[in-house]
Design an enzyme around this catalytic site. Structure first.
Site, short mmCIF file in Angstrom:
data_model
loop_
_atom_site.label_atom_id
_atom_site.label_comp_id
_atom_site.label_asym_id
_atom_site.label_seq_id
_atom_site.Cartn_x
_atom_site.Cartn_y
_atom_site.Cartn_z
N SER A 19 5.71 -24.09 -7.10
CA SER A 19 4.52 -24.10 -6.27
C SER A 19 4.90 -23.84 -4.81
CB SER A 19 3.79 -25.44 -6.45
OG SER A 19 2.49 -25.39 -5.92
N ASP A 81 -1.74 -18.99 -14.13
CA ASP A 81 -1.53 -19.80 -12.93
C ASP A 81 -2.22 -19.15 -11.72
OD1 ASP A 81 -0.68 -21.48 -10.96
OD2 ASP A 81 1.46 -21.01 -11.15
N HIS A 196 -0.31 -24.02 -14.32
CA HIS A 196 0.61 -24.22 -13.20
C HIS A 196 1.62 -25.33 -13.50
CE1 HIS A 196 1.87 -23.91 -9.04
NE2 HIS A 196 1.71 -25.20 -8.87
#
Length: 261
Positions: A19, A81, A196
């Site tokens: 991330s 994602d 994600h």
């Protein structure tokens, strides 16, 4: 300074992050590549990101390619994602504020083991935000093909798109943007956020598939557990696997007995 201290004792260095941590890892790697370039050092630097947002525009990407650093970066992006696709949309918007609130709720619910927390944002708001991002992603995909890219965020390095079915690796930036758009055309925001969080599963599948294929090509037997897969990858990366190829089955059997005990 800590990085430089570690670098003095290292033969190579790998940065990684998930991330926003992936963006930080990329920036660290770029800084170190610049530092090593100025000091004429040849220590290999590599960066692997998972679900990382984009960093800069096309000029930024071209600067990295000009220094021949594109091969130092591999960005892993799961099928649905939304994080790597987020910055194709304008930043200072009501929709972005909506996403951040929803994102924090979703991530917190996963940490405390309460998936129901994902549903705390109204479905209408989630659908509105997803339509907003997808519209800009589609527009960005069209502009990339047409060559109008000055103000767009732009990918650099290699991109590995992964799913439960497998993966595909792309280096061409236009193809990367088109793939980002095509793979999320028909999903919900909850699916995007859950994806994600699934990189560990995807990488585990890739490792297992890689080992099975490699062992099949070499006429051997593949590992039958994650412990054996990890051991085999460690041996292959160290070069020891070639020295003990004839004893591979014994090692797998020993590791299985170790796990059972």
């Amino acid at each position: 300074m800590q990085v430089l201290a570690v670098l003095e004792k290292s033969k190579s260095m790998v940065f990684t992050g998930h991330s926003f941590g992936g963006s930080i890892a990329s920036l660290y790697a770029l800084w170190l590549l610049c530092y090593l370039h100025s000091s004429s050092s040849s220590i290999p630097i590599f960066c692997i990101t998972f679900g990382s947002p984009l960093l800069g525009n096309e000029s930024f990407s071209r600067a990295i390619l000009r220094e021949r650093w594109g091969g130092n970066f591999c960005h892993v992006v799961s099928k649905h994602d939304i994080m790597p696709r987020l910055l194709f949309a304008p930043l200072l918007t009501h929709q972005l504020h909506l996403l951040l609130n929803h994102w924090h709720l979703s991530m917190a619910s996963q940490q405390i083991g309460n998936p129901a927390g994902v549903l705390q944002v109204p479905d209408e708001d989630k659908a509105e935000f997803l339509r907003f991002v997808l519209a800009y992603l589609e527009r960005s995909s069209q502009l990339a093909v047409e060559g109008e890219r000055r103000e767009m965020f732009w990918p650099f390095g290699s991109y590995l798109f992964c799913s439960k079915e497998g993966g595909i690796c792309l280096e061409n930036a236009v193809s990367v943007i088109k793939m980002m758009h095509l793979m999320v055309a028909t999903v919900s925001l909850d699916e995007c956020i859950m994806d994600h969080l699934n990189y560990g599963d995807y990488i585990g599948n890739f490792s297992s598939q890689f080992l099975k294929r490699r062992n099949f090509m070499q006429g051997g037997l593949g590992p039958c557990s994650s412990y054996e897969a990890g051991l085999a990858l460690a041996l292959q990366s160290s070069g020891l696997a070639w020295q003990i190829q004839g004893k591979k089955l014994d090692i797998f059997c020993s590791s299985s007995r170790h796990c059972d005990s």
